[in-house]
Design an enzyme around this catalytic site. Structure first.
Site, short mmCIF file in Angstrom:
data_model
loop_
_atom_site.label_atom_id
_atom_site.label_comp_id
_atom_site.label_asym_id
_atom_site.label_seq_id
_atom_site.Cartn_x
_atom_site.Cartn_y
_atom_site.Cartn_z
N ARG A 275 51.19 19.85 6.29
CA ARG A 275 52.03 20.97 5.88
C ARG A 275 52.71 21.44 7.16
O ARG A 275 52.06 21.83 8.13
CB ARG A 275 51.16 22.08 5.27
CG ARG A 275 51.92 23.34 4.85
CD ARG A 275 51.95 24.39 5.94
NE ARG A 275 52.48 25.68 5.48
CZ ARG A 275 52.72 26.71 6.28
NH1 ARG A 275 52.48 26.63 7.57
NH2 ARG A 275 53.18 27.84 5.78
N ASP A 277 54.77 23.89 9.33
CA ASP A 277 55.08 25.32 9.40
C ASP A 277 56.55 25.53 9.76
O ASP A 277 57.11 24.81 10.59
CB ASP A 277 54.20 25.93 10.51
CG ASP A 277 54.28 27.44 10.58
OD1 ASP A 277 54.03 28.08 9.54
OD2 ASP A 277 54.57 27.97 11.67
N GLU A 305 57.39 24.22 5.00
CA GLU A 305 57.51 25.61 4.56
C GLU A 305 58.94 26.09 4.80
O GLU A 305 59.29 26.48 5.91
CB GLU A 305 56.52 26.49 5.35
CG GLU A 305 56.60 27.95 4.97
CD GLU A 305 56.39 28.91 6.13
OE1 GLU A 305 56.17 30.09 5.87
OE2 GLU A 305 56.46 28.49 7.30
N HIS A 375 49.03 32.92 2.19
CA HIS A 375 48.59 33.80 3.27
C HIS A 375 49.70 34.68 3.82
O HIS A 375 49.46 35.46 4.74
CB HIS A 375 47.97 32.95 4.38
CG HIS A 375 48.94 31.95 4.94
ND1 HIS A 375 49.57 31.01 4.16
CD2 HIS A 375 49.39 31.74 6.20
CE1 HIS A 375 50.37 30.26 4.91
NE2 HIS A 375 50.27 30.69 6.16
N ASP A 376 50.91 34.52 3.32
CA ASP A 376 52.03 35.33 3.81
C ASP A 376 52.56 36.30 2.76
O ASP A 376 53.59 36.93 2.98
CB ASP A 376 53.17 34.41 4.29
CG ASP A 376 52.77 33.58 5.50
OD1 ASP A 376 52.00 34.09 6.34
OD2 ASP A 376 53.22 32.43 5.60
C1 NOJ Z 1 54.68 30.75 8.59
C2 NOJ Z 1 53.21 30.84 8.43
O1 NOJ Z 1 52.83 30.58 7.15
C3 NOJ Z 1 52.87 32.21 8.93
O2 NOJ Z 1 51.60 32.58 8.53
C4 NOJ Z 1 53.02 32.15 10.41
O3 NOJ Z 1 52.73 33.38 11.00
C5 NOJ Z 1 54.45 31.78 10.77
N1 NOJ Z 1 54.95 30.70 9.98
C6 NOJ Z 1 54.56 31.41 12.21
O4 NOJ Z 1 53.81 30.27 12.50
#
Ligand code: NOJ
Ligand code: NOJ
Length: 735
Positions: A275, A277, A305, A375-376
């Protein structure tokens, strides 16, 4: 190359073939895989369900590797007084334990996406957006050394053990990987302060310091462009610094090679997927080159992502999904589902529109990774005002829709939390009797057994604001799903049609959402059906076999001649037939009724439709858009000076290789950038592009306006002879 599991009863066949096949470079052990229920197929995740684990928060299996000092919160696991910005002690031993004790296998998930395994900074840091709190790298997004493990998660040996235990239980391992940045550093507009950012984004390679942000003048390992000024500009978010996280300069050949080698290190250990980032924050060209290199050496599933707040993809997201070689996390599906079933700010039409909108823009939808929370963002339970029934409904939808479902750890235990870091609390319990756990454990295995869920088409059959009845179909296999999000009103479903064969179907959820049997008449009509308040039901027909071949997925959908590609579906037959890319036959590595592995044949770069013909000569439909690249890729920075444009025009790059659009302006690369002071500012333009290595490439720049009018440079074509490492070419616009 990872060690594959041998099936004992086939040992004698394998031994006899073992003498000749290795000479042909064949991989032996997958040659006889006949079902999807194993981890041999790391290229395709179409039949998998992913479980996303924030490693630090899932299970502390070994307290001896917990941090000491200020970065660790030693309150009791799960206690509400824990500081969610500090380390909590979860580790790979804990995940191993939860595979072995049956929690994860019982849930039916077949892949674990774990936090980035790499070594992170081990200091308190005033990062995040505010400088009023301190934080730590418990999340894994503040890397220091991509060639070593995060010691608080475990050792290399333990990581290998995790992979081996997972594989022995038919579970794949996906790692989070964040190549965009290392750790925090100060804003360049501010005074550098070593007491606050003591590591200054330091990057190490297996223990050896390569560099830091403020000592980078000669190395140029980092971008030095200040914090992101315009979140709507790809140029700004790619070359400037995200919340002060030291932004790596991937065009630097040392950094490029570092990230290729680091990916290989983890994949060589047996990791099945990555995955990636923050893919929006790195140049498209560098990433395509990186992914292409990965696919040369590994059959693996890579998904990025691309953060999005909408319910249908925009053109930049679609371009990335179609051209980068990666799948994406399906934020659009997540947003639509959260609006329709979580916050109730949307309706079921939004989900339908999201599914259709993505299908209209993406070349491949079954490989996008769906989710309802992560998680975001807020936990679904919190979003849904603590309605566990809504969580259950959202899982029924997600697990029966197209795409590879990812389940965020703890939401099956109805964990709450509205924002980072409260949406990352300790796993509260491993209770196998929650309704969500039971629903997931019914539906997840169906994604392996019924190909309509993994590969099927999508048809909306009956819809209003609250009710959503839809069908998935692959060959003769059909799954019909009915969902009523309204917990106080029932609905009369009339004039419903389905492709389910005539008969009576039990609810595949076994009544977990109060569904009842469905009767289908000849011709597919369904007599009046009352869908009760809050009811969800799933009715499935699983065809025993298909008489002609149907392709469900081709993975990956991009590669160079000689790469390995996996084709999954049904009806391929058990005797070897042929696979063609366009009209060129591919050599077959292994073949079963549901999965074929082939080698990309020696064809010119371009797009090809893949077809399978069974041993009786029956041909499948075409699976379009396999992208054959010219050869191994490198990233080049293209810079053009003096390209003045009139209002509405932008500069693009076009050239004589497939990667540069084969002289076709509608396929030109761009719009190029012109706002980054240390690289190029108007009327100079630049763009980082994935191009074939060691190749003589002719190219030109073009100016294209919003209506598609094209102005070509005059004069002779420019020429660049690419190397085997990243490079740069600067020319003047020829008037
Ligand atoms: C996206 C991630 O999912 C998030 O949790 C992270 O803080 C930022 N990218 C920076 O890596
Ligand atoms: C068409 C363009 O008009 C020309 O400028 C360019 O040199 C050629 N394509 C390359 O074959």
């Amino acid at each position: 190359m990872k060690v594959k599991k041998l099936h004992v009863f086939l040992l004698s066949i394998i031994l006899s073939l073992a003498i000749c096949l290795p000479l042909l470079g064949f991989r032996l052990t997958t040659a006889f895989a006949s079902t999807d229920v194993d981890v041999d197929n790391s290229a395709s995740f179409s039949t998998d369900v992913i479980y996303q684990i924030m490693t630090d928060r899932f299970c502390d299996g070994d307290s001896s590797n917990n941090p000491t000092g200020a970065i660790y919160d030693n309150n009791q696991w799960g206690s509400s007084s824990r500081n969610n910005r500090l380390y909590h002690g979860g580790d790979w031993r804990g995940i191993i334990n939860k595979i072995q004790d049956g929690y994860l296998t019982g849930l039916g998930v077949t892949a674990l996406w774990i936090s980035s395994p790499v070594e992170n900074i081990s200091l308190l840091d005033p990062a995040d957006n505010s400088e009023t709190w301190t934080s730590t790298s418990y999340h894994g997004y503040w890397a220091k050394d991509y060639f070593r493990t995060n010691p608080y998660f475990g050792t290399m040996n333990e990581f290998q053990e995790l992979i081996d235990v997972a594989h022995a239980n038919n579970i794949k391992i996906v790692i989070d990987f964040a190549p965009n940045h290392t750790s925090t550093t100060s804003n360049f507009d501010e005074t550098w302060n070593t007491s606050r950012y003591p590591l200054d984004g330091a990057l190490y390679r297996d223990g050896e310091l390569l560099g830091t942000v403020h000592t980078d003048a000669e190395n140029n390992y980092f971008n030095h462009e200040g914090w992101i000024e315009d979140w709507d500009s790809l140029e700004s978010i790619q070359y400037q610094t995200m919340y002060g996280l030291a932004d790596l300069n991937h065009m630097n050949p040392t950094i490029d090679q570092y990230m290729k080698d680091a990916a290989d290190l983890w994949l060589d250990m047996g990791v099945d997927g990555i995955r990636v980032d923050a893919v929006k924050h790195m140049s498209f060209g560098w990433q395509k080159n990186w992914v292409s290199n990965i696919y040369e050496n590994h059959s693996t599933f890579v998904f990025g992502e691309w953060f999005s707040g909408g319910i249908v993809p925009d053109s930049d997201m679609s371009y990335f999904a179609n051209e980068s070689g990666m799948s994406l996390l399906d934020f659009n599906f997540a947003n639509a589902t959260r609006n329709a079933i979580g916050s109730l700010s949307g309706t079921m039409y939004d989900v339908h529109n999201s599914i259709e909108g993505t299908a209209a823009n993406f070349e491949q939808v079954n490989n996008q990774v769906t989710f309802i929370d992560n998680h975001d963002m807020s936990r679904f339970m919190t979003l849904a005002n603590n309605s566990s029934s809504s969580v259950d409904t959202a899982y029924v939808l997600q697990l029966t829709q197209r795409g590879v479902p990812a389940i965020y750890y703890g939401s099956e235990q109805y964990l709450t939390g509205s924002a980072d870091p409260d949406n990352r609390k300790d796993m509260p319990s491993f209770n196998k009797t929650t309704n969500a756990y039971k629903i997931i454990s019914k539906l997840a295995p169906m994604r392996k057994s019924n190909p309509a869920l993994a590969y099927g088409t999508y048809t909306s059959r009956w819809i209003n604001n609250d009710v959503y009845v839809y069908e998935r179909q692959f060959g003769d296999s059909v799954v019909l799903v009915a969902i009523n999000r309204n917990t106080s009103s029932s609905y009369d479903i009339t004039n419903l049609f389905t492709n389910l064969p005539a008969g009576t179907y039990q609810d595949a959820l076994g009544g977990l959402k109060n569904g009842s049997p469905l009767t289908v008449m000849a011709g597919g009509s369904v007599p009046h059906y009352k869908l009760g308040a809050g009811v969800c039901a799933v009715w499935a027909y699983n065809a025993a076999s298909e008489s002609s071949p149907i392709i469900g997925s081709v993975d990956p959908l991009m590669g160079i001649v000689g790469n390995k590609v996996t084709i999954t579906g049904r009806g391929f037959g058990n005797s070897v037939g042929t696979v063609a890319f366009g009209t060129a036959n591919a050599s077959v590595v292994d073949w079963s009724d549901s999965r074929i592995t082939v080698i990309v044949p020696n064809v010119k770069a371009g797009r090809y439709a893949v077809t399978v013909t069974n041993s009786k000569g029956v041909e499948s439909g075409a699976y379009p858009n396999f992208k054959v690249l010219t050869n191994s890729q490198v990233a080049y920075r293209f810079i053009v000076n003096n390209a003045t444009t009139s209002w509405g025009q932008s500069v693009y790059l076009v050239g004589g290789v497939s990667e540069l659009g084969n002289w076709t302006p509608t396929l030109a690369i761009g719009p190029m950038y012109n706002h980054t002071s240390s690289i190029a500012e108007y009327p100079t333009w630049f763009f980082d592009v994935s191009v074939p290595a060691n190749t003589k490439i002719e190219f030109k720049y073009v100016k294209i306006d919003g209506s598609g009018n094209v102005v070509w440079e005059s004069g002779a074509n420019h020429i660049v002879e690419t190397d085997s490492t990243n490079g740069q070419i600067t020319v003047n616009w020829q008037n």
